[in-house]
Design an enzyme around this catalytic site. Structure first.
Site, PDB file in Angstrom:
ATOM      1  N   PHE A  12       0.820  -1.215   0.000  1.00  0.00           N
ATOM      2  CA  PHE A  12       0.000   0.000   0.000  1.00  0.00           C
ATOM      3  C   PHE A  12       0.858   1.271   0.000  1.00  0.00           C
ATOM      4  O   PHE A  12       0.798   2.089  -0.930  1.00  0.00           O
ATOM      5  CB  PHE A  12      -0.941  -0.058   1.225  1.00  0.00           C
ATOM      6  CG  PHE A  12      -1.444   1.275   1.703  1.00  0.00           C
ATOM      7  CD1 PHE A  12      -2.037   2.180   0.825  1.00  0.00           C
ATOM      8  CD2 PHE A  12      -1.339   1.625   3.047  1.00  0.00           C
ATOM      9  CE1 PHE A  12      -2.515   3.410   1.272  1.00  0.00           C
ATOM     10  CE2 PHE A  12      -1.809   2.850   3.499  1.00  0.00           C
ATOM     11  CZ  PHE A  12      -2.383   3.753   2.612  1.00  0.00           C
ATOM     12  N   THR A  36       2.706  -9.761   1.103  1.00  0.00           N
ATOM     13  CA  THR A  36       1.380  -9.154   1.300  1.00  0.00           C
ATOM     14  C   THR A  36       1.078  -8.151   0.186  1.00  0.00           C
ATOM     15  O   THR A  36      -0.065  -7.727   0.040  1.00  0.00           O
ATOM     16  CB  THR A  36       1.292  -8.410   2.653  1.00  0.00           C
ATOM     17  OG1 THR A  36       2.333  -7.422   2.698  1.00  0.00           O
ATOM     18  CG2 THR A  36       1.449  -9.354   3.829  1.00  0.00           C
ATOM     19  N   ASP A  55      13.549 -11.126  -1.535  1.00  0.00           N
ATOM     20  CA  ASP A  55      13.303 -10.972  -0.101  1.00  0.00           C
ATOM     21  C   ASP A  55      14.332 -10.015   0.500  1.00  0.00           C
ATOM     22  O   ASP A  55      15.522 -10.108   0.161  1.00  0.00           O
ATOM     23  CB  ASP A  55      13.425 -12.372   0.532  1.00  0.00           C
ATOM     24  CG  ASP A  55      12.833 -12.417   1.916  1.00  0.00           C
ATOM     25  OD1 ASP A  55      13.278 -11.657   2.799  1.00  0.00           O
ATOM     26  OD2 ASP A  55      11.918 -13.229   2.119  1.00  0.00           O
ATOM     27  N   SER A 120       3.778   4.111  15.066  1.00  0.00           N
ATOM     28  CA  SER A 120       3.255   4.699  16.300  1.00  0.00           C
ATOM     29  C   SER A 120       3.013   3.643  17.365  1.00  0.00           C
ATOM     30  O   SER A 120       2.844   3.982  18.543  1.00  0.00           O
ATOM     31  CB  SER A 120       1.923   5.399  16.013  1.00  0.00           C
ATOM     32  OG  SER A 120       0.997   4.448  15.519  1.00  0.00           O
ATOM     33  N   TYR A 143       5.067  -6.854  17.023  1.00  0.00           N
ATOM     34  CA  TYR A 143       5.233  -5.907  15.904  1.00  0.00           C
ATOM     35  C   TYR A 143       5.848  -4.604  16.400  1.00  0.00           C
ATOM     36  O   TYR A 143       6.791  -4.083  15.796  1.00  0.00           O
ATOM     37  CB  TYR A 143       3.865  -5.651  15.255  1.00  0.00           C
ATOM     38  CG  TYR A 143       3.867  -4.539  14.225  1.00  0.00           C
ATOM     39  CD1 TYR A 143       4.424  -4.724  12.969  1.00  0.00           C
ATOM     40  CD2 TYR A 143       3.302  -3.290  14.522  1.00  0.00           C
ATOM     41  CE1 TYR A 143       4.423  -3.697  12.016  1.00  0.00           C
ATOM     42  CE2 TYR A 143       3.293  -2.263  13.579  1.00  0.00           C
ATOM     43  CZ  TYR A 143       3.859  -2.478  12.336  1.00  0.00           C
ATOM     44  OH  TYR A 143       3.860  -1.461  11.409  1.00  0.00           O
ATOM     45  N   LYS A 147       9.552  -2.912  15.462  1.00  0.00           N
ATOM     46  CA  LYS A 147       9.753  -1.572  14.905  1.00  0.00           C
ATOM     47  C   LYS A 147      10.685  -0.736  15.785  1.00  0.00           C
ATOM     48  O   LYS A 147      11.509   0.034  15.274  1.00  0.00           O
ATOM     49  CB  LYS A 147       8.396  -0.876  14.715  1.00  0.00           C
ATOM     50  CG  LYS A 147       7.571  -1.467  13.585  1.00  0.00           C
ATOM     51  CD  LYS A 147       8.172  -1.135  12.222  1.00  0.00           C
ATOM     52  CE  LYS A 147       7.421  -1.725  11.060  1.00  0.00           C
ATOM     53  NZ  LYS A 147       7.996  -1.389   9.752  1.00  0.00           N
ATOM     54  N   ASN A 172      -1.896   5.919  11.762  1.00  0.00           N
ATOM     55  CA  ASN A 172      -2.692   5.051  10.871  1.00  0.00           C
ATOM     56  C   ASN A 172      -2.823   5.657   9.481  1.00  0.00           C
ATOM     57  O   ASN A 172      -3.579   6.596   9.284  1.00  0.00           O
ATOM     58  CB  ASN A 172      -4.071   4.800  11.471  1.00  0.00           C
ATOM     59  CG  ASN A 172      -3.968   3.868  12.653  1.00  0.00           C
ATOM     60  OD1 ASN A 172      -3.349   4.207  13.655  1.00  0.00           O
ATOM     61  ND2 ASN A 172      -4.539   2.696  12.520  1.00  0.00           N
ATOM     62  N   VAL A 187      -8.490  -0.737   9.238  1.00  0.00           N
ATOM     63  CA  VAL A 187      -9.889  -0.470   9.545  1.00  0.00           C
ATOM     64  C   VAL A 187     -10.636   0.288   8.437  1.00  0.00           C
ATOM     65  O   VAL A 187     -11.767  -0.084   8.089  1.00  0.00           O
ATOM     66  CB  VAL A 187     -10.007   0.204  10.935  1.00  0.00           C
ATOM     67  CG1 VAL A 187      -9.299   1.538  10.982  1.00  0.00           C
ATOM     68  CG2 VAL A 187     -11.435   0.390  11.345  1.00  0.00           C
TER      69      VAL A 187
HETATM   70  N1  LIG Z   1      -0.250   1.230   6.989  1.00  0.00           N
HETATM   71  C1  LIG Z   1      -0.026   1.832   8.151  1.00  0.00           C
HETATM   72  O1  LIG Z   1      -0.902   2.479   8.736  1.00  0.00           O
HETATM   73  C2  LIG Z   1       1.348   1.762   8.792  1.00  0.00           C
HETATM   74  C3  LIG Z   1       1.538   2.359  10.050  1.00  0.00           C
HETATM   75  C4  LIG Z   1       2.793   2.307  10.641  1.00  0.00           C
HETATM   76  C5  LIG Z   1       3.845   1.697   9.970  1.00  0.00           C
HETATM   77  N2  LIG Z   1       3.623   1.101   8.765  1.00  0.00           N
HETATM   78  C6  LIG Z   1       4.752   0.450   8.093  1.00  0.00           C
HETATM   79  O2  LIG Z   1       4.818   0.938   6.760  1.00  0.00           O
HETATM   80  C7  LIG Z   1       5.340  -0.066   5.899  1.00  0.00           C
HETATM   81  C8  LIG Z   1       4.401  -0.290   4.733  1.00  0.00           C
HETATM   82  O3  LIG Z   1       3.136  -0.714   5.240  1.00  0.00           O
HETATM   83  P1  LIG Z   1       1.890  -1.011   4.298  1.00  0.00           P
HETATM   84  O4  LIG Z   1       0.681  -0.607   5.048  1.00  0.00           O
HETATM   85  O5  LIG Z   1       2.138  -0.500   2.954  1.00  0.00           O
HETATM   86  O6  LIG Z   1       1.909  -2.618   4.288  1.00  0.00           O
HETATM   87  P2  LIG Z   1       1.808  -3.630   3.055  1.00  0.00           P
HETATM   88  O7  LIG Z   1       1.647  -4.987   3.659  1.00  0.00           O
HETATM   89  O8  LIG Z   1       0.771  -3.171   2.093  1.00  0.00           O
HETATM   90  O9  LIG Z   1       3.233  -3.478   2.374  1.00  0.00           O
HETATM   91  C9  LIG Z   1       4.368  -4.146   2.829  1.00  0.00           C
HETATM   92  C10 LIG Z   1       5.111  -4.667   1.606  1.00  0.00           C
HETATM   93  O10 LIG Z   1       6.314  -5.334   2.051  1.00  0.00           O
HETATM   94  C11 LIG Z   1       6.445  -6.524   1.285  1.00  0.00           C
HETATM   95  N3  LIG Z   1       7.246  -7.495   2.032  1.00  0.00           N
HETATM   96  C12 LIG Z   1       6.894  -8.142   3.188  1.00  0.00           C
HETATM   97  N4  LIG Z   1       7.881  -8.973   3.558  1.00  0.00           N
HETATM   98  C13 LIG Z   1       8.871  -8.833   2.637  1.00  0.00           C
HETATM   99  C14 LIG Z   1      10.138  -9.449   2.482  1.00  0.00           C
HETATM  100  N5  LIG Z   1      10.587 -10.364   3.341  1.00  0.00           N
HETATM  101  N6  LIG Z   1      10.898  -9.085   1.428  1.00  0.00           N
HETATM  102  C15 LIG Z   1      10.442  -8.167   0.508  1.00  0.00           C
HETATM  103  N7  LIG Z   1       9.252  -7.560   0.623  1.00  0.00           N
HETATM  104  C16 LIG Z   1       8.474  -7.903   1.667  1.00  0.00           C
HETATM  105  C17 LIG Z   1       5.031  -6.995   1.069  1.00  0.00           C
HETATM  106  O11 LIG Z   1       4.893  -7.938   0.015  1.00  0.00           O
HETATM  107  C18 LIG Z   1       4.311  -5.686   0.804  1.00  0.00           C
HETATM  108  O12 LIG Z   1       4.329  -5.358  -0.568  1.00  0.00           O
HETATM  109  C19 LIG Z   1       5.545  -1.294   6.776  1.00  0.00           C
HETATM  110  O13 LIG Z   1       6.886  -1.298   7.208  1.00  0.00           O
HETATM  111  C20 LIG Z   1       4.617  -1.052   7.944  1.00  0.00           C
HETATM  112  O14 LIG Z   1       5.047  -1.722   9.103  1.00  0.00           O
HETATM  113  C21 LIG Z   1       2.395   1.113   8.153  1.00  0.00           C
END
Ligand SMILES: NC(=O)c1ccc[n+]([C@@H]2O[C@H](COP(=O)([O-])OP(=O)(O)OC[C@H]3O[C@@H](n4cnc5c(N)ncnc54)[C@H](O)[C@@H]3O)[C@@H](O)[C@H]2O)c1
Length: 314
Positions: A12, A36, A55, A120, A143, A147, A172, A187
């Site tokens: 995302f 994912t 990876d 957060s 998790y 982080k 979020n 959500v």
């Molecule tokens: N969405 C939120 O509200 C939010 C809030 C705080 C932190 N984050 C952090 O932001 C980042 C992106 O989140 P998101 O919401 O886009 O999640 P997401 O799951 O949509 O994206 C994560 C991406 O990482 C890839 N990935 C996972 N494991 C991997 C691996 N071993 N090797 C290569 N690629 C891998 C997945 O395939 C996916 O494309 C993450 O680090 C997440 O922890 C997100």
């Protein structure tokens, strides 16, 4: 023109960031193993990016992806608090070991700046509000612990090796391309997709829990600023990225019902372990360190997201 690596670029946040960087006229490499992330997230930009399918724990894959890049936006991770509660070992392996591999490979390749997607969730149940970066972390899920460990590594690589690392603690995040499917869906997409399908959204807890929801465009801006701000003001720092505005889940439901013209009611279930009750950010440090200010607030972001889901769901 420069080239940037976005790890997790099929996810995302990563796929929005990749589009943002392309729009600025630069080249993008995406490193993703599609754990994912989705191929559809890259369809529109497939001929404009370089995709390395691999990876983040695999040094060869990271080395290939990193070649010729100016900076790295490290977004790849296994997100979701509940996922980490169910399988903490895998979450640790991907999130922490993967981050160390990205940092170490970047160091060997001479890449100076790495911007990291922190969370957060680091604040846990700390009562003080809004949350500010001087508060000590208090992880209450694997998790969150992952982080916080990564933030420590980012800071260690800045102090120990002279790299320029910046940690952005996202609150979020929501917007186009956020996955509405599955047990670990966030959500807003989960509520929107259920309501659009005429089904009841599921709320864990009483719905009075609140979050500082941050539209994706603010997060892309913050990343860009963090990659380009002078090292003296931001390197080795951890900063909140959000809007300094809280919204409860019940408020979201009310707004969505109004915007979608739906009278479908929610189902309330037990609250989930590891979830925090309230989360609101102080964003003063990000303003001072990288010049970040939110430009799109909740209601506008929600309308943009709904427009996207209407066009792209099913
Ligand atoms: N969405 C939120 O509200 C939010 C809030 C705080 C932190 N984050 C952090 O932001 C980042 C992106 O989140 P998101 O919401 O886009 O999640 P997401 O799951 O949509 O994206 C994560 C991406 O990482 C890839 N990935 C996972 N494991 C991997 C691996 N071993 N090797 C290569 N690629 C891998 C997945 O395939 C996916 O494309 C993450 O680090 C997440 O922890 C997100």
């Amino acid at each position: 023109m420069s080239k940037y690596l976005v790890t997790g670029g099929a996810g995302f946040i990563g796929c929005n960031l990749a589009r943002y960087i392309l729009d600025k006229g630069h080249d993008v490499v995406v490193l993703d193993n599609f754990a994912t992330g989705k191929r559809e997230n890259l369809t529109e930009i497939a001929d404009k990016i370089e995709l390395v399918e691999g990876d983040i724990r695999d040094r060869d894959a990271v080395e290939r992806a990193i070649e010729g890049c100016t900076a790295i936006f490290h977004e790849a991770a296994l997100g979701s608090v509940p996922r980490s509660m169910e399988d903490p070992v895998t979450s640790h392996d991907v999130n922490v070991n993967g981050t160390v591999m990205v940092l170490e490979t970047a160091r060997a390749a001479g890449i100076k700046r790495v911007v990291f997607a922190a969370s957060s969730s680091a604040y846990g149940e700390r009562a003080e509000s809004p949350k500010h970066e001087a508060m000590a972390p208090m992880p209450i899920s694997p998790y969150a612990a992952n982080k916080v460990s990564c933030e420590a590594y980012m800071q260690a690589y800045a102090s120990g090796y002279g790299m320029e690392t910046v940690c952005l603690r996202y609150f979020n995040v929501f917007g186009p391309h956020q996955d509405p499917e599955g047990a670990y869906a966030a959500v807003i997409p989960a509520f929107v997709s259920r309501l659009l399908a005429g089904q009841s959204p599921v709320v864990f807890g009483d719905g009075e829990q609140s979050r500082d929801f941050c539209y994706i465009e603010n997060v892309c801006n913050a990343n860009w600023l963090a990659a380009h701000a002078p090292a003296e003001t931001c390197s080795g720092k951890v900063m909140n990225v959000a809007c300094n505005a809280k919204t409860s889940l019940n408020q979201i439901l009310g707004q969505l019902q109004e915007l979608l013209g739906s009278d479908v009611k929610a189902i309330y279930e037990d609250e989930r372990a590891g979830d925090v009750k309230h989360s609101l950010a102080d964003v003063a440090l990000a303003k001072e360190a990288i010049g970040y200010e939110p430009v799109i607030f909740f209601e506008e972001g929600l309308q943009k997201s709904i427009d996207w889901y209407r066009e792209n769901l099913g």
